[in-house]
Motif scaffolding. Structure first.
Motif, PDB file in Angstrom:
ATOM      1  N   TRP A  73     -39.653  12.090  10.602  1.00  0.00           N
ATOM      2  CA  TRP A  73     -40.388  13.188   9.977  1.00  0.00           C
ATOM      3  C   TRP A  73     -39.760  13.604   8.644  1.00  0.00           C
ATOM      4  CZ3 TRP A  73     -45.108  14.590  10.551  1.00  0.00           C
ATOM      5  CH2 TRP A  73     -45.756  14.449  11.783  1.00  0.00           C
ATOM      6  N   LEU A  77     -41.998  13.455   5.388  1.00  0.00           N
ATOM      7  CA  LEU A  77     -42.287  14.645   4.594  1.00  0.00           C
ATOM      8  C   LEU A  77     -41.816  14.475   3.157  1.00  0.00           C
ATOM      9  CD1 LEU A  77     -41.409  17.461   7.166  1.00  0.00           C
ATOM     10  CD2 LEU A  77     -43.686  16.825   6.321  1.00  0.00           C
ATOM     11  N   ALA A  80     -44.602  12.237   1.643  1.00  0.00           N
ATOM     12  CA  ALA A  80     -45.923  12.871   1.543  1.00  0.00           C
ATOM     13  C   ALA A  80     -45.933  14.027   0.551  1.00  0.00           C
ATOM     14  CB  ALA A  80     -46.363  13.349   2.923  1.00  0.00           C
ATOM     15  N   VAL A 202     -50.412  14.624   7.123  1.00  0.00           N
ATOM     16  CA  VAL A 202     -49.669  15.697   6.470  1.00  0.00           C
ATOM     17  C   VAL A 202     -50.308  16.058   5.131  1.00  0.00           C
ATOM     18  CG1 VAL A 202     -47.483  16.267   5.332  1.00  0.00           C
ATOM     19  CG2 VAL A 202     -47.481  15.187   7.596  1.00  0.00           C
ATOM     20  N   GLN A 203     -50.650  15.058   4.335  1.00  0.00           N
ATOM     21  CA  GLN A 203     -51.214  15.324   3.009  1.00  0.00           C
ATOM     22  C   GLN A 203     -52.588  15.978   3.098  1.00  0.00           C
ATOM     23  OE1 GLN A 203     -50.658  11.242   1.682  1.00  0.00           O
ATOM     24  NE2 GLN A 203     -49.128  11.895   0.190  1.00  0.00           N
ATOM     25  N   VAL A 206     -51.956  19.708   4.095  1.00  0.00           N
ATOM     26  CA  VAL A 206     -51.371  20.508   3.011  1.00  0.00           C
ATOM     27  C   VAL A 206     -52.388  20.769   1.902  1.00  0.00           C
ATOM     28  CG1 VAL A 206     -49.662  20.491   1.156  1.00  0.00           C
ATOM     29  CG2 VAL A 206     -49.006  19.796   3.464  1.00  0.00           C
TER      30      VAL A 206
END
Length: 299
Positions: A73, A77, A80, A202-203, A206
């Motif tokens: 992760w 992160l 990303a 994730v992207q 966000v």
């Protein structure tokens, strides 16, 4: 002799082709959706295709579905989020300087990826590969600059923004590679596709949250344009799939240097489609790109 490890070369060239097509689709949607809305399409509509790719890979390979570790992760992160930040910095740089000068700054990404890859991942690059990266990058900068455009290098703000954007994109490539290579007990294809799924998740989360907060009308417009957005999302996921496959096999700096062939594709389109002749400067830059890329893939 061609080996599995050498597959990063056709993977990267395929990704570069697909990215050119994706960029064309995104440009057509920038008008109605704005820059960030069009950018989110590659994530939001790319995510379902990444899931399909992953399902197909699992069926074909028979690999287990890994559980994401804490270290995974952290790398994910990094990849990303720096990609999103890099995009924002790139847009700011383009507002404060000419497009071609900004592109010249951005193409320092390959050199920065070599540095970050060595520092964070211990990626080893031979002296010849480093020379190849520098030659190809110099070729792109020479090709991108226009007469009078060099004045932009004297401006501190756009210079800083452009170099920081390139640093973010380099960190993104290194972050995604870091996530891919620590996925345990699976093939490189599964590791790459697995990382793509979580990266797009994730992207999407966000950037969609950002749009709801800053431009709440845009998400609805995106859904209304789902047909062209779906194709752009597919192209984005397809390009990213091959970028990640390449990252699984070699250093991020190698991939991002070979990716400079995009410049050759763009020049070819300009010459053959729009009958725009090459200047001596552009021809010289292209020669350097070809030399650098040729050296990279031969050593």
């Amino acid at each position: 002799m061609f080996t599995i490890a050498s597959l990063w070369i056709p993977f990267t060239v395929t990704a570069a082709f697909a990215q050119v097509a994706r960029n064309a689709m995104q440009r057509s949607l920038t008008g109605p959706l704005g820059t960030w809305g069009a950018t989110n399409i590659r994530f939001l509509f790319g995510f379902p295709f990444a899931l399909i790719f992953f399902a197909l890979v699992i069926v074909v390979t028979g690999d287990p579905v890994p559980w994401p570790s804490a270290v995974f992760w952290l790398w994910l992160l990094l990849g990303a989020l720096t990609q999103i930040v890099g995009t924002g910095l790139m847009l700011l740089a383009m507002n404060d300087s000419s497009f071609v000068v900004t592109i010249a700054y951005l193409k320092t990404e390959a050199i920065q990826a070599a540095i970050f890859g060595f520092v964070f991942l211990g990626d080893h690059l031979t002296l010849l590969k480093v020379v190849a990266i520098v030659i190809a990058t110099a070729g792109v900068i020479i090709t991108a600059l226009r007469p009078g455009g060099a004045r932009g290098f004297a401006d501190i703000k756009p210079t800083t923004l452009g170099l920081l954007a390139a640093a973010c994109f380099a960190l993104s490539a290194v972050g995604f590679r870091g996530a891919i290579i620590i996925v345990p007990g699976v093939s490189f294809v599964t590791a790459a596709t697995y990382t793509l799924v979580f990266g797009l998740l994730v992207q999407t989360a966000v950037l969609t949250a950002y749009l709801f907060l800053r431009a709440p009308d845009v998400p609805g417009k995106i859904l209304a344009l789902w047909r062209p957005s779906m194709f752009a999302g597919f192209l984005g996921a397809f390009a990213s799939q091959f970028w990640f496959l390449a990252f699984a096999l070699t250093a991020a700096a190698n991939v991002r240097t070979l990716a400079l062939v995009e410049v050759l594709f763009a020049q070819a389109v300009s010459y053959y489609s729009f009958k725009q002749p090459l200047s001596l400067r552009e021809a010289g830059g292209i020669v350097l790109i070809v030399i650098g890329v040729g050296l990279l893939v031969s050593v």
